[in-house]
Design a protein around this motif. Sequence first.
Motif, PDB file in Angstrom:
ATOM      1  N   PRO B  54     -18.837 -23.952 -12.501  1.00  0.00           N
ATOM      2  CA  PRO B  54     -17.390 -24.151 -12.671  1.00  0.00           C
ATOM      3  C   PRO B  54     -16.638 -22.824 -12.580  1.00  0.00           C
ATOM      4  O   PRO B  54     -17.175 -21.770 -12.955  1.00  0.00           O
ATOM      5  CB  PRO B  54     -17.275 -24.741 -14.080  1.00  0.00           C
ATOM      6  CG  PRO B  54     -18.602 -25.358 -14.359  1.00  0.00           C
ATOM      7  CD  PRO B  54     -19.601 -24.472 -13.666  1.00  0.00           C
ATOM      8  N   GLY B  55     -15.427 -22.898 -12.086  1.00  0.00           N
ATOM      9  CA  GLY B  55     -14.604 -21.696 -11.953  1.00  0.00           C
ATOM     10  C   GLY B  55     -13.460 -21.696 -12.949  1.00  0.00           C
ATOM     11  O   GLY B  55     -12.894 -22.741 -13.258  1.00  0.00           O
ATOM     12  N   VAL B  56     -13.148 -20.515 -13.460  1.00  0.00           N
ATOM     13  CA  VAL B  56     -12.007 -20.381 -14.372  1.00  0.00           C
ATOM     14  C   VAL B  56     -11.084 -19.279 -13.858  1.00  0.00           C
ATOM     15  O   VAL B  56     -11.517 -18.144 -13.627  1.00  0.00           O
ATOM     16  CB  VAL B  56     -12.453 -20.056 -15.811  1.00  0.00           C
ATOM     17  CG1 VAL B  56     -11.228 -19.890 -16.716  1.00  0.00           C
ATOM     18  CG2 VAL B  56     -13.372 -21.146 -16.363  1.00  0.00           C
ATOM     19  N   LEU B  57      -9.844 -19.659 -13.660  1.00  0.00           N
ATOM     20  CA  LEU B  57      -8.811 -18.716 -13.260  1.00  0.00           C
ATOM     21  C   LEU B  57      -8.154 -18.180 -14.528  1.00  0.00           C
ATOM     22  O   LEU B  57      -7.867 -18.938 -15.459  1.00  0.00           O
ATOM     23  CB  LEU B  57      -7.775 -19.469 -12.421  1.00  0.00           C
ATOM     24  CG  LEU B  57      -6.822 -18.637 -11.559  1.00  0.00           C
ATOM     25  CD1 LEU B  57      -7.573 -18.089 -10.351  1.00  0.00           C
ATOM     26  CD2 LEU B  57      -5.638 -19.485 -11.104  1.00  0.00           C
ATOM     27  N   VAL B  58      -7.897 -16.872 -14.555  1.00  0.00           N
ATOM     28  CA  VAL B  58      -7.253 -16.259 -15.728  1.00  0.00           C
ATOM     29  C   VAL B  58      -5.935 -15.626 -15.284  1.00  0.00           C
ATOM     30  O   VAL B  58      -5.924 -14.814 -14.348  1.00  0.00           O
ATOM     31  CB  VAL B  58      -8.162 -15.180 -16.358  1.00  0.00           C
ATOM     32  CG1 VAL B  58      -7.455 -14.504 -17.540  1.00  0.00           C
ATOM     33  CG2 VAL B  58      -9.497 -15.779 -16.802  1.00  0.00           C
ATOM     34  N   ALA B  77     -17.419 -15.294 -18.185  1.00  0.00           N
ATOM     35  CA  ALA B  77     -18.580 -15.189 -17.296  1.00  0.00           C
ATOM     36  C   ALA B  77     -19.870 -15.364 -18.090  1.00  0.00           C
ATOM     37  O   ALA B  77     -20.826 -16.000 -17.629  1.00  0.00           O
ATOM     38  CB  ALA B  77     -18.569 -13.842 -16.571  1.00  0.00           C
ATOM     39  N   MET B  78     -19.880 -14.817 -19.317  1.00  0.00           N
ATOM     40  CA  MET B  78     -21.061 -14.950 -20.183  1.00  0.00           C
ATOM     41  C   MET B  78     -21.302 -16.406 -20.565  1.00  0.00           C
ATOM     42  O   MET B  78     -22.413 -16.784 -20.923  1.00  0.00           O
ATOM     43  CB  MET B  78     -20.865 -14.138 -21.462  1.00  0.00           C
ATOM     44  CG  MET B  78     -20.618 -12.681 -21.226  1.00  0.00           C
ATOM     45  SD  MET B  78     -22.057 -11.676 -21.577  1.00  0.00           S
ATOM     46  CE  MET B  78     -22.072 -11.696 -23.347  1.00  0.00           C
ATOM     47  N   LEU B  79     -20.267 -17.207 -20.519  1.00  0.00           N
ATOM     48  CA  LEU B  79     -20.411 -18.633 -20.829  1.00  0.00           C
ATOM     49  C   LEU B  79     -20.904 -19.420 -19.618  1.00  0.00           C
ATOM     50  O   LEU B  79     -21.137 -20.621 -19.707  1.00  0.00           O
ATOM     51  CB  LEU B  79     -19.081 -19.221 -21.303  1.00  0.00           C
ATOM     52  CG  LEU B  79     -18.511 -18.671 -22.613  1.00  0.00           C
ATOM     53  CD1 LEU B  79     -17.146 -19.287 -22.901  1.00  0.00           C
ATOM     54  CD2 LEU B  79     -19.460 -18.942 -23.775  1.00  0.00           C
ATOM     55  N   GLY B  80     -21.004 -18.743 -18.481  1.00  0.00           N
ATOM     56  CA  GLY B  80     -21.569 -19.413 -17.323  1.00  0.00           C
ATOM     57  C   GLY B  80     -20.567 -19.766 -16.233  1.00  0.00           C
ATOM     58  O   GLY B  80     -20.916 -20.481 -15.282  1.00  0.00           O
ATOM     59  N   ASN B  82     -17.673 -18.913 -13.142  1.00  0.00           N
ATOM     60  CA  ASN B  82     -17.237 -17.938 -12.155  1.00  0.00           C
ATOM     61  C   ASN B  82     -15.752 -17.714 -12.417  1.00  0.00           C
ATOM     62  O   ASN B  82     -14.963 -18.658 -12.371  1.00  0.00           O
ATOM     63  CB  ASN B  82     -17.458 -18.478 -10.731  1.00  0.00           C
ATOM     64  CG  ASN B  82     -17.329 -17.382  -9.694  1.00  0.00           C
ATOM     65  OD1 ASN B  82     -17.620 -16.210  -9.970  1.00  0.00           O
ATOM     66  ND2 ASN B  82     -16.910 -17.742  -8.484  1.00  0.00           N
ATOM     67  N   VAL B  83     -15.396 -16.473 -12.698  1.00  0.00           N
ATOM     68  CA  VAL B  83     -14.071 -16.201 -13.241  1.00  0.00           C
ATOM     69  C   VAL B  83     -13.275 -15.283 -12.328  1.00  0.00           C
ATOM     70  O   VAL B  83     -13.796 -14.266 -11.845  1.00  0.00           O
ATOM     71  CB  VAL B  83     -14.189 -15.531 -14.637  1.00  0.00           C
ATOM     72  CG1 VAL B  83     -12.812 -15.423 -15.286  1.00  0.00           C
ATOM     73  CG2 VAL B  83     -15.151 -16.313 -15.525  1.00  0.00           C
ATOM     74  N   PHE B  84     -12.033 -15.658 -12.097  1.00  0.00           N
ATOM     75  CA  PHE B  84     -11.171 -14.794 -11.291  1.00  0.00           C
ATOM     76  C   PHE B  84      -9.839 -14.579 -11.994  1.00  0.00           C
ATOM     77  O   PHE B  84      -9.126 -15.533 -12.322  1.00  0.00           O
ATOM     78  CB  PHE B  84     -10.934 -15.408  -9.903  1.00  0.00           C
ATOM     79  CG  PHE B  84     -10.184 -14.491  -8.979  1.00  0.00           C
ATOM     80  CD1 PHE B  84     -10.718 -13.254  -8.619  1.00  0.00           C
ATOM     81  CD2 PHE B  84      -8.937 -14.839  -8.471  1.00  0.00           C
ATOM     82  CE1 PHE B  84     -10.020 -12.391  -7.782  1.00  0.00           C
ATOM     83  CE2 PHE B  84      -8.238 -13.980  -7.624  1.00  0.00           C
ATOM     84  CZ  PHE B  84      -8.784 -12.751  -7.276  1.00  0.00           C
ATOM     85  N   CYS B  85      -9.531 -13.298 -12.236  1.00  0.00           N
ATOM     86  CA  CYS B  85      -8.222 -12.951 -12.803  1.00  0.00           C
ATOM     87  C   CYS B  85      -7.256 -12.744 -11.650  1.00  0.00           C
ATOM     88  O   CYS B  85      -7.487 -11.884 -10.785  1.00  0.00           O
ATOM     89  CB  CYS B  85      -8.298 -11.650 -13.592  1.00  0.00           C
ATOM     90  SG  CYS B  85      -9.384 -11.700 -15.005  1.00  0.00           S
TER      91      CYS B  85
END
Lengths: 262, 262
Positions: B54-58, B77-80, B82-85
């Motif tokens: 899953p992806g999370v946008l910040v 990211a540590m929670l698994g 894919n993160v993009f600020c």
Amino acid sequence: MGDMKRLLFLMMVFGCVAAARAQVHTEAVEYKDGDTVLEGYLAYDDAIIKGKRPGVLVVHQWKGLGDYEKKRAEMLAMLGYNVFCVDIYGKGIRPQDPKSAGALASKYKSNRELLRERVNAGLEVLKKHELTDPKRVAAIGYCFGGTAVIELARSGADVAGVVSFHGGLDSPRSEDGKNIHCKVLALHGADDPNVSNRELAAFEDEMRHAKVDWQLIKFGGAVHAFTQWDAGNDNSKGVAYNEKADKRSWEYMKLFFGEIFH
Amino acid sequence: MGDMKRLLFLMMVFGCVAAARAQVHTEAVEYKDGDTVLEGYLAYDDAIIKGKRPGVLVVHQWKGLGDYEKKRAEMLAMLGYNVFCVDIYGKGIRPQDPKSAGALASKYKSNRELLRERVNAGLEVLKKHELTDPKRVAAIGYCFGGTAVIELARSGADVAGVVSFHGGLDSPRSEDGKNIHCKVLALHGADDPNVSNRELAAFEDEMRHAKVDWQLIKFGGAVHAFTQWDAGNDNSKGVAYNEKADKRSWEYMKLFFGEIFH
């Protein structure tokens, strides 16, 4: 907490293992408040968990302690708690029609001293039970019972936290907020017609002025009794089951317990 | 979900194992919105989890993408995930004084079309990234970024959910609520002076009338910026860190992700 201990704790709290293997013991428990005979309901797992554990008090809806509260007690027992459903009305007093139920609920809502006394009587039973760790006790309640657990907090009771599910939040004596020294979680249907915006605002002000550790969660699309499985699904009646709000509120309660019973 | 699968999922989500062993890869990512050059920040675990996730946008606060958002990205990211600020303001545009930051935030808040365009530009980068499962993407934002993610929802973006941490909730076009087809979680300091009761009520009405799946959580004793570690602890300033509200809101976000990324 170490990683492994934390993992085991989570496994317990989230019921992954317990749900599969727990065996819940239940029994009716007669007790008294003064001369009034009351009949509560005890539930705990006697397969996986041994010895003392956190206790959860459950306060019933307007029709008195019934199958709904017993089922919730069993669900809580599966999570590893020692659970006691109080009886506010008295042994055998279980009004089935709305008129009688409303009259009884009003009797206690308009006599907060008596309501507090009855909830505290149940709390004593739970705290004194051999399986309860008396330092880790919380109370939850539904509708009428939600009002009752916040009133329990206002009585100054020594509990770690209270959770109201679609309870009325009004107080005839808002200054009693200062007696609260437990954490308060109010779970509220955003479209609940039983709780006016004015009542909500007064509740928030009471908590704010008394510097209570409080949280209010509003569930969009949910009306009164959103956790009550047999409340139907017609929001226009102002009373309806809402599966999302039911499941989410249960998860929030579990998180709250995870925090206060750490 | 089976018990074992559920357990593994919980282990991932709650970071019991990941937190101990995860290795977070981070990098600056240059991208464009039309001719405007933007610089975002990518973070993902490359030790435990392989392949799409899953992806999370910040979305950042009023001073633009900085260390705070990068730290949150690493935590996610540590929670698994894919993160993009995202970068709303443009590469190198990172106003450090309140006056400039306020002016820039106002520029975008008063031009919601541009704000939506910029958030969506970042969303595209995240969705197209090889490690993102594009069907499981959410957006979170802090303060200004909270407003931005709700505006993303109002743009009709195809995301599973958005989470606002102490964001402004106002909308210049409340009818845009009808475009929202993701779940909305608003995490709000009950004493936040930046959001009036009128604004809160308008937000609730917008969500209600558009039949959005929404939740609003009010944290007692919390003011604006309650998750911002360096905001001090003086509530009388209207902006302060609140450890309880920070930790609780993070847990609520994780539960929300657990639900929408099931």
